[in-house]
Design a protein around this motif. Structure first.
Motif, PDB file in Angstrom:
ATOM      1  N   GLN A  42       6.419  72.038 -48.690  1.00 23.22           N
ATOM      2  CA  GLN A  42       7.143  73.005 -49.514  1.00 23.22           C
ATOM      3  C   GLN A  42       8.282  73.645 -48.726  1.00 23.22           C
ATOM      4  O   GLN A  42       9.378  73.848 -49.254  1.00 23.22           O
ATOM      5  N   LYS A  43       8.000  73.947 -47.464  1.00 24.22           N
ATOM      6  CA  LYS A  43       9.039  74.549 -46.622  1.00 24.22           C
ATOM      7  C   LYS A  43      10.192  73.572 -46.418  1.00 24.22           C
ATOM      8  O   LYS A  43      11.361  73.964 -46.551  1.00 24.22           O
ATOM      9  N   MET A  44       9.843  72.306 -46.149  1.00 27.69           N
ATOM     10  CA  MET A  44      10.884  71.309 -45.932  1.00 27.69           C
ATOM     11  C   MET A  44      11.692  71.074 -47.205  1.00 27.69           C
ATOM     12  O   MET A  44      12.909  70.895 -47.160  1.00 27.69           O
ATOM     13  N   GLU A  45      11.022  71.088 -48.361  1.00 29.60           N
ATOM     14  CA  GLU A  45      11.722  70.879 -49.630  1.00 29.60           C
ATOM     15  C   GLU A  45      12.674  72.040 -49.909  1.00 29.60           C
ATOM     16  O   GLU A  45      13.803  71.847 -50.353  1.00 29.60           O
ATOM     17  N   ALA A  46      12.203  73.277 -49.654  1.00 30.39           N
ATOM     18  CA  ALA A  46      13.054  74.444 -49.878  1.00 30.39           C
ATOM     19  C   ALA A  46      14.277  74.410 -48.961  1.00 30.39           C
ATOM     20  O   ALA A  46      15.409  74.676 -49.395  1.00 30.39           O
ATOM     21  N   ILE A  47      14.043  74.076 -47.693  1.00 32.19           N
ATOM     22  CA  ILE A  47      15.163  73.971 -46.757  1.00 32.19           C
ATOM     23  C   ILE A  47      16.107  72.858 -47.200  1.00 32.19           C
ATOM     24  O   ILE A  47      17.331  72.987 -47.124  1.00 32.19           O
ATOM     25  N   ALA A  68       9.495  69.920 -35.273  1.00 31.36           N
ATOM     26  CA  ALA A  68      10.496  68.949 -34.817  1.00 31.36           C
ATOM     27  C   ALA A  68      11.383  68.422 -35.940  1.00 31.36           C
ATOM     28  O   ALA A  68      12.548  68.097 -35.715  1.00 31.36           O
ATOM     29  N   PHE A  69      10.854  68.319 -37.161  1.00 29.38           N
ATOM     30  CA  PHE A  69      11.636  67.763 -38.265  1.00 29.38           C
ATOM     31  C   PHE A  69      12.498  68.806 -38.974  1.00 29.38           C
ATOM     32  O   PHE A  69      13.248  68.465 -39.887  1.00 29.38           O
ATOM     33  N   GLU A  70      12.390  70.081 -38.597  1.00 33.75           N
ATOM     34  CA  GLU A  70      13.179  71.109 -39.271  1.00 33.75           C
ATOM     35  C   GLU A  70      14.645  71.006 -38.843  1.00 33.75           C
ATOM     36  O   GLU A  70      14.939  70.829 -37.658  1.00 33.75           O
ATOM     37  N   PRO A  71      15.573  71.128 -39.802  1.00 29.55           N
ATOM     38  CA  PRO A  71      16.997  71.072 -39.428  1.00 29.55           C
ATOM     39  C   PRO A  71      17.396  72.265 -38.566  1.00 29.55           C
ATOM     40  O   PRO A  71      16.918  73.380 -38.763  1.00 29.55           O
ATOM     41  N   PHE A  72      18.247  71.988 -37.607  1.00 29.77           N
ATOM     42  CA  PHE A  72      18.796  72.968 -36.670  1.00 29.77           C
ATOM     43  C   PHE A  72      17.775  73.462 -35.650  1.00 29.77           C
ATOM     44  O   PHE A  72      18.102  74.306 -34.825  1.00 29.77           O
ATOM     45  N   PHE A  73      16.540  72.952 -35.690  1.00 34.95           N
ATOM     46  CA  PHE A  73      15.588  73.327 -34.648  1.00 34.95           C
ATOM     47  C   PHE A  73      15.788  72.396 -33.452  1.00 34.95           C
ATOM     48  O   PHE A  73      15.722  71.175 -33.569  1.00 34.95           O
ATOM     49  N   THR A  74      16.049  72.975 -32.309  1.00 40.29           N
ATOM     50  CA  THR A  74      16.255  72.177 -31.101  1.00 40.29           C
ATOM     51  C   THR A  74      15.808  72.974 -29.889  1.00 40.29           C
ATOM     52  O   THR A  74      15.871  74.207 -29.884  1.00 40.29           O
ATOM     53  N   GLY A 112      20.145  69.768 -33.528  1.00 44.31           N
ATOM     54  CA  GLY A 112      18.830  69.876 -34.141  1.00 44.31           C
ATOM     55  C   GLY A 112      18.743  69.140 -35.462  1.00 44.31           C
ATOM     56  O   GLY A 112      17.885  69.446 -36.288  1.00 44.31           O
ATOM     57  N   LEU A 113      19.643  68.164 -35.676  1.00 43.10           N
ATOM     58  CA  LEU A 113      19.652  67.451 -36.952  1.00 43.10           C
ATOM     59  C   LEU A 113      19.215  65.994 -36.834  1.00 43.10           C
ATOM     60  O   LEU A 113      19.044  65.323 -37.842  1.00 43.10           O
ATOM     61  N   GLY A 114      19.039  65.484 -35.617  1.00 45.05           N
ATOM     62  CA  GLY A 114      18.693  64.075 -35.451  1.00 45.05           C
ATOM     63  C   GLY A 114      17.377  63.704 -36.112  1.00 45.05           C
ATOM     64  O   GLY A 114      17.302  62.787 -36.932  1.00 45.05           O
ATOM     65  N   LEU A 115      16.298  64.414 -35.774  1.00 47.41           N
ATOM     66  CA  LEU A 115      14.988  64.100 -36.339  1.00 47.41           C
ATOM     67  C   LEU A 115      14.906  64.475 -37.811  1.00 47.41           C
ATOM     68  O   LEU A 115      14.252  63.794 -38.597  1.00 47.41           O
ATOM     69  N   SER A 116      15.549  65.572 -38.199  1.00 45.11           N
ATOM     70  CA  SER A 116      15.510  65.967 -39.608  1.00 45.11           C
ATOM     71  C   SER A 116      16.232  64.935 -40.468  1.00 45.11           C
ATOM     72  O   SER A 116      15.806  64.624 -41.586  1.00 45.11           O
ATOM     73  N   MET A 117      17.328  64.381 -39.962  1.00 48.48           N
ATOM     74  CA  MET A 117      18.039  63.331 -40.681  1.00 48.48           C
ATOM     75  C   MET A 117      17.167  62.087 -40.813  1.00 48.48           C
ATOM     76  O   MET A 117      17.091  61.467 -41.878  1.00 48.48           O
ATOM     77  N   GLY A 123      11.524  55.600 -49.296  1.00 43.52           N
ATOM     78  CA  GLY A 123      10.181  55.254 -49.756  1.00 43.52           C
ATOM     79  C   GLY A 123       9.203  54.992 -48.634  1.00 43.52           C
ATOM     80  O   GLY A 123       8.115  54.467 -48.867  1.00 43.52           O
ATOM     81  N   GLY A 124       9.570  55.360 -47.413  1.00 41.31           N
ATOM     82  CA  GLY A 124       8.699  55.091 -46.271  1.00 41.31           C
ATOM     83  C   GLY A 124       8.054  56.349 -45.722  1.00 41.31           C
ATOM     84  O   GLY A 124       8.087  57.417 -46.327  1.00 41.31           O
ATOM     85  N   GLU A 125       7.441  56.201 -44.553  1.00 37.78           N
ATOM     86  CA  GLU A 125       6.790  57.316 -43.866  1.00 37.78           C
ATOM     87  C   GLU A 125       7.260  57.334 -42.417  1.00 37.78           C
ATOM     88  O   GLU A 125       7.535  56.279 -41.830  1.00 37.78           O
ATOM     89  N   ILE A 126       7.335  58.518 -41.850  1.00 43.51           N
ATOM     90  CA  ILE A 126       7.715  58.660 -40.442  1.00 43.51           C
ATOM     91  C   ILE A 126       6.643  59.483 -39.742  1.00 43.51           C
ATOM     92  O   ILE A 126       6.208  60.518 -40.251  1.00 43.51           O
ATOM     93  N   VAL A 127       6.181  58.992 -38.608  1.00 42.27           N
ATOM     94  CA  VAL A 127       5.084  59.624 -37.874  1.00 42.27           C
ATOM     95  C   VAL A 127       5.559  59.917 -36.454  1.00 42.27           C
ATOM     96  O   VAL A 127       6.051  59.020 -35.756  1.00 42.27           O
TER      97      VAL A 127
END
Length: 540
Positions: A161-166, A340-346, A355-360, A369-373
């Motif tokens: 939910q947090k990631m969707e809101a962001i 780690a996946f949050e934008p601008f977090f570094t 801080g956008l590499g992992l979020s991208m 349609g995939g998953e990232i772990v």
């Protein structure tokens, strides 16, 4: 007896006299369901109680070397047998002996040989109590496990939910940001094109354009995280892409780092945007380089994953193509890993990372349609695993649009854009390139121009516009009235109008804002050339 019957007695008899087995077996005939295991050697009591899943242990008090008291003590000392009821069998009716037995943990005391009805009643009573305790303990374990799973699910839901809101916020910001960048970049390019600047002026313009390009990359990463980046998905074999990127990876990491590429034989295909996948892998390599401080080993692995292969809990069973990027860097602490996946977090120093590499990467993989772990431990490096759905279709050959300097023409182009500054700049650039330019501020006005019968070779239209006529309706009108005219869309982000589940149809041509005049002119010339090709030869 059926060993799966949870209500059955499992009786272990320890007695140095073999005839005791016959007496107890005869006495237990009145018990509806039971199993009897006899042993002469008391030293085996603990192991046998575990082996047979005893619900009651009958043990003789007087035995050579190890007596019933010691057997009781040993059973109580082991965590797996400490709660099994123990019934001492003795020929002595002595209160002192009984008191000692109960003090050591015995549950009952029977004088040899008890009446069968009493034997069955007492064994049944203690066995039922043991079974009830085990069921209660199992229920508590199940409840605790369910609570832990619920806590994990709630945490995952909160994070999603947090990631969707962001994502919604960043998507909206990136949309407006792209329009602003288009106005700035377009006017700078126009100034460079027709402004008769001296060398110093051109240098300043180039510096400003470099800033626009950096802003465009940031915006692109934001849109990828928000899953609003339109994907030109095609079926590819990622093994080819990884091999082509090998030299680039080595240049990114530098001479002190080691790159190991492991691509499985007969690697499957997947439906994905190859350019965006290239960007994701490049960003992961840059992160790995920084984590390893320029040295260490980067491993890039690609393999097929079948439903019966072990998978992380986050990944549902299925057929995947796995791409893993793993480094031997410093790793992440649990609190850093969680964000780690949050934008601008570094964790990088100011000015050394957005801080956008992992979020991208997160947004792109989800949109595909995939998953990232992500797995990481301090001092043990980091592993990023991308699971992309496997496709049975054959990989396709993409049509390359060659990058070339600004090229103009004499054709007629209709520009449809509601942002006045963007429209004015774009029309000025196209006019400077020699095109005859018509312009409209919304779909309705553009539709009027199309229906007026004017000759139009290409319609360049924004995706989202005000008014009753949408860009899709305008496109349908153009195809109906001007079948030889080409349609090129542009947008600050996908908007969900042209894209279905974030992916563009193969027939849709989209130029994302902010666009460079070189890219605009190259795309226009490419589409105009296609008018003279047979329909069967055209590819997206």
């Amino acid at each position: 007896m059926n060993q799966d019957d949870n209500s059955a007695c499992s009786v272990l008899l320890i007695d140095d006299e073999p005839f005791a087995e016959d007496i107890i077996s005869h006495g237990m005939k009145g018990c509806a369901a039971y199993a009897l295991r006899y042993a002469r050697h008391p030293a085996l009591a603990v192991d046998l109680a575990k082996e047979v899943g005893a619900t009651v242990v009958l043990v003789d008090l007087r035995m050579p070397e190890i007596d019933g008291f010691e057997v009781t003590r040993r059973l109580r000392a082991d965590k797996d047998t400490e709660h099994i009821p123990v019934v001492l069998l003795s020929s002595e009716e002595d209160p002192e002996i009984k008191a000692k037995a109960f003090a050591l943990g015995a549950n009952d005391y029977l004088v040899k040989w008890p009446d069968p009805r009493e034997l069955v009643a007492r064994v049944r009573y203690h066995s039922d109590a043991c079974i009830a305790r085990r069921q209660r303990d199992a229920a508590f374990v199940s409840l605790r496990h369910s609570q832990e799973q619920l806590a994990v699910s709630q945490s995952a839901l909160h994070q999603a939910q947090k990631m969707e809101a962001i994502g919604q916020l960043t998507g909206g910001v990136a949309h407006d940001f792209n329009n602003v960048l288009q106005i700035i970049g377009g006017n700078l390019q126009l100034l460079k094109l027709v402004g008769n600047l001296n060398e110093a002026g051109k240098g300043r313009v180039d510096m400003a354009l470099a800033g626009v390009e950096r802003g465009a990359k940031l915006s692109s990463h934001l849109l990828a995280f928000a899953r609003r980046q339109p994907l030109q998905a095609i079926v590819i074999n990622p093994g080819h892409l990884l091999r082509e990127m090998d030299d680039m990876m080595r240049r990114v990491l530098g001479p002190r780092a080691r790159v190991v590429t492991e691509i499985a034989a007969e690697l499957g295909s997947t439906l994905v945007d190859p350019n965006q996948l290239n960007n994701v892998l490049l960003n992961l390599a840059i992160n790995a380089r920084d984590a390893m401080a320029g040295s260490g080993t980067l491993t890039i692995r690609a393999a097929n994953i079948a439903p019966d292969n072990p998978l992380p809990a986050e990944v549902p069973r299925g057929h995947y193509v796995l791409i893993e990027v793993a480094d031997t860097g410093k790793g992440m602490t649990p609190d850093v890993l969680e964000r780690a996946f949050e934008p601008f977090f570094t964790t990088k120093p100011t000015g050394q990372g957005t801080g956008l590499g992992l979020s991208m990467a997160y947004g792109f993989v989800k949109q595909s349609g995939g998953e990232i772990v992500l797995r990481s431990e301090p001092g043990k490096g980091t592993s990023v695993r991308i699971y992309l759905p496997r496709s049975e279709a054959e990989p396709v050959q993409t049509e390359q649009i060659e990058s070339a300097p600004l090229v103009g023409g004499v054709e007629t182009i209709l520009v449809v854009e509601d942002e006045e500054d963007v429209r004015s700049t774009t029309c000025a650039i196209l006019s400077a390139l020699g095109y005859k330019v018509l312009e409209a501020s919304d779909g309705a006005r553009a539709a009027g121009i199309v229906e007026s019968g004017q000759h139009i070779d290409l319609v360049f239209t924004d995706v989202i516009m005000p008014g009753p006529v949408s860009s899709l309706q305008l496109g349908e009108l153009v195809r109906a009235r001007l079948p030889h005219a080409q349609i090129l869309y542009t947008s600050g982000y996908a908007e969900g109008v042209l894209a279905h589940e974030g992916k563009l149809e193969a027939s849709v041509n989209l130029l994302q804002k902010p666009y460079h005049p070189d890219a605009l002119s190259a795309r226009i010339r490419h589409l105009l050339r296609r008018r003279h090709e047979p329909a069967a030869c055209r590819t997206a």
